[in-house]
Every structure is written in C-alpha cells, then in structure tokens.
Write an enzyme that holds these catalytic residues in place. Structure first.
Site, PDB file in Angstrom:
ATOM      1  CG  ASP A   1      -2.049  -4.940 -16.949  1.00 24.44           C
ATOM      2  OD1 ASP A   1      -2.472  -4.290 -15.985  1.00 24.44           O
ATOM      3  OD2 ASP A   1      -1.302  -5.927 -16.834  1.00 24.44           O
TER       4      ASP A   1
ATOM      5  CG  HIS B   1       1.200  -2.410 -15.599  1.00 25.68           C
ATOM      6  ND1 HIS B   1       0.800  -3.613 -15.055  1.00 25.68           N
ATOM      7  CD2 HIS B   1       2.264  -2.688 -16.384  1.00 25.68           C
ATOM      8  CE1 HIS B   1       1.585  -4.573 -15.507  1.00 25.68           C
ATOM      9  NE2 HIS B   1       2.487  -4.041 -16.311  1.00 25.68           N
TER      10      HIS B   1
ATOM     11  CB  ILE C   1     -12.110  -4.914 -12.449  1.00 26.84           C
ATOM     12  CG1 ILE C   1     -10.993  -4.304 -11.590  1.00 26.84           C
ATOM     13  CG2 ILE C   1     -13.436  -4.207 -12.180  1.00 26.84           C
ATOM     14  CD1 ILE C   1     -11.159  -4.470 -10.087  1.00 26.84           C
TER      15      ILE C   1
ATOM     16  N   GLY D   1       0.784  -1.233   0.000  1.00 31.10           N
ATOM     17  CA  GLY D   1       0.000   0.000   0.000  1.00 31.10           C
ATOM     18  C   GLY D   1       0.813   1.278   0.000  1.00 31.10           C
ATOM     19  CB  SER D   2       4.265   2.254  -0.970  1.00 31.86           C
ATOM     20  OG  SER D   2       4.369   2.021  -2.354  1.00 31.86           O
ATOM     21  CG  ASN D   3       1.635   3.472  -5.709  1.00 31.37           C
ATOM     22  OD1 ASN D   3       1.945   4.506  -6.290  1.00 31.37           O
ATOM     23  ND2 ASN D   3       2.313   2.335  -5.853  1.00 31.37           N
TER      24      ASN D   3
ATOM     25  CG  ASN E   1      -4.129  -1.018 -12.688  1.00 32.47           C
ATOM     26  OD1 ASN E   1      -3.880  -1.150 -11.491  1.00 32.47           O
ATOM     27  ND2 ASN E   1      -3.487  -1.702 -13.620  1.00 32.47           N
TER      28      ASN E   1
HETATM   29  C1  GAR Z   1       2.872  -1.027  -7.674  1.00 35.97           C
HETATM   30  O1  GAR Z   1       4.160  -0.996  -8.178  1.00 35.97           O
HETATM   31  C2  GAR Z   1       1.872  -1.169  -8.811  1.00 35.97           C
HETATM   32  O2  GAR Z   1       2.278  -0.542  -9.978  1.00 35.97           O
HETATM   33  C3  GAR Z   1       1.844  -2.660  -8.979  1.00 35.97           C
HETATM   34  O3  GAR Z   1       1.853  -3.164  -7.667  1.00 35.97           O
HETATM   35  C4  GAR Z   1       2.644  -2.301  -6.862  1.00 35.97           C
HETATM   36  C5  GAR Z   1       1.932  -2.048  -5.565  1.00 35.97           C
HETATM   37  O4  GAR Z   1       2.799  -1.435  -4.646  1.00 35.97           O
HETATM   38  N1  GAR Z   1       0.695  -3.088  -9.719  1.00 35.97           N
HETATM   39  C6  GAR Z   1       0.736  -4.079 -10.599  1.00 35.97           C
HETATM   40  O5  GAR Z   1       1.729  -4.740 -10.825  1.00 35.97           O
HETATM   41  C7  GAR Z   1      -0.587  -4.343 -11.326  1.00 35.97           C
HETATM   42  N2  GAR Z   1      -0.396  -5.232 -12.434  1.00 35.97           N
HETATM   43  P1  GAR Z   1       2.273  -0.748  -3.328  1.00 35.97           P
HETATM   44  O6  GAR Z   1       1.402  -1.789  -2.591  1.00 35.97           O
HETATM   45  O7  GAR Z   1       3.495  -0.423  -2.544  1.00 35.97           O
HETATM   46  O8  GAR Z   1       1.484   0.460  -3.714  1.00 35.97           O
END
Ligand code: GAR
Length: 186
Positions: free
Chosen positions: A145, A104, A88, A12-14, A102
């Site tokens: 995607d 990616h 989804i 969940g850093s984003n 999303n």
């Molecule tokens: C992120 O890098 C995002 O782009 C990726 O998962 C990570 C989640 O990081 N998503 C995918 O690969 C989707 N195909 P986070 O939990 O630290 O936000």
C-alpha cells in the site's frame, strides 16, 4: 489493444465489474486472471467469462520468475490487483514499471500496510471513530500500500455504521470508479 491481467484472492466482485466494463472494448481486454487460491470465487467468474486463469503457488511466485512467462504468453501489459493479498515481488514490479495498480478499501496512508485488507480495514476505521473513509487506487511497488496514489474517493461514516455497512458503501465506490480509472491509465 492492451491485455490486462487481474490478480485476485477472493470473491472477485471488482474483477467482475472490470470484466464487464471492458467487454467489447477496442482499447483493452482482460487476457488473464491470476489467483493464489484454488477455490477463489474470481476463478468461477473467469470461467464463466471464458477468460484463462492461472493459480499460482507461493514458492514459485517468490522464488522463481516463471510467472513472467505466463504473463508474456497472454501478451499482458497491465496488471490490476483487485483484492490480491500477497506482496508483489521485486522482479514483477521491475517487469511492469508503473503498470501495476491496486485498489485499497480506505483512504491511504491511513489504514494500510500488512494485514490491512478487507473487513480488517473497515473494523479499524470503525474502531478509530473516523468520520469518513473511502478508496485509494495506487501504483504498486515492493511495499504494501505504499506506491504513488492515483485516485481517491471518500464516503461518510456515521456513529450508527457497522464494519459491514462501511464495507458496502466502500464497495460501491470501488465498483463505480475502478474500471474507469484503469481505462484512463492504459
Ligand atoms: C476489495 O474491497 C479491495 O479493496 C480489497 O479487497 C476487496 C476485494 O473484494 N483489497 C484489499 O484490502 C487490499 N489490501 P472483491 O474480491 O469482491 O473484489
């Protein structure tokens, strides 16, 4: 005031960056965090920020439309996938037309599709000897995607890079751009 739901499966850093970005905003607030994993780090982040969270189960997610009630009860009008790994389902895409985005961690259409997530993506970029990679923010449809691309940003990849160093560089791009792009789309 828009009400955003963040769907996430992992750390969940984003999600954290998005929550911080909209804290105090009069345009939008993070109304709900949804995860498919009971022990996902993003649930701790939701708790620490006083944001309601919902853990969803595979059967209910794909075989019922119960989630729509949960989203409606928090007046959700925009959904952000931030590391959410389940496809989804069509009922959700239909209920939120061009209101689900999303992120990616690569330059789509390269390195996308089922199984291409997180470190798998950066390992594939390294193995292919790419000179650059980056991020893609796109609308979500019923396929992995494959929705229309909204924004991309690139960063270089050198021969000395490892999947880990690529991941770190891509993550910086995600944190820098994702909240701002969401704000623009609301
Ligand atoms: C992120 O890098 C995002 O782009 C990726 O998962 C990570 C989640 O990081 N998503 C995918 O690969 C989707 N195909 P986070 O939990 O630290 O936000």
């Amino acid at each position: 005031m828009h009400h955003i739901a963040i769907f996430a499966s992992g750390t969940g850093s984003n999600a954290r960056k998005i929550i911080e970005y909209f804290r105090g905003s009069r345009a939008a607030r993070i109304a709900l965090v949804v995860s498919n994993k009971q022990d996902a780090g993003v649930l701790d982040i939701a708790r620490a920020n006083g944001i309601p969270a919902l853990v969803i189960h595979r059967n209910a997610f794909y075989s019922t439309e119960d989630l729509l009630r949960g989203l409606a009860s928090h007046a959700v009008d925009f959904i952000v996938l931030a590391g959410f790994l389940w496809l989804i389902p069509p009922y959700l895409v239909r209920a939120f037309p061009r209101r689900i985005v999303n992120i990616h961690p690569a330059l789509l259409p390269k390195f996308g599709g089922k199984g291409m997530y997180g470190m798998h993506v950066h390992e594939a970029v390294k193995a292919a000897g790419e000179a650059q990679t980056g991020i893609t923010i796109h609308y979500v449809n019923e396929h992995y995607d494959a929705g229309d691309i909204i924004f991309q940003a690139a960063c270089p990849v050198g021969p000395e890079d490892t999947p880990g160093s690529i991941a770190a560089r891509v993550q910086q791009l995600e944190h820098r751009h994702f909240p701002e792009i969401i704000a623009r789309l609301l």
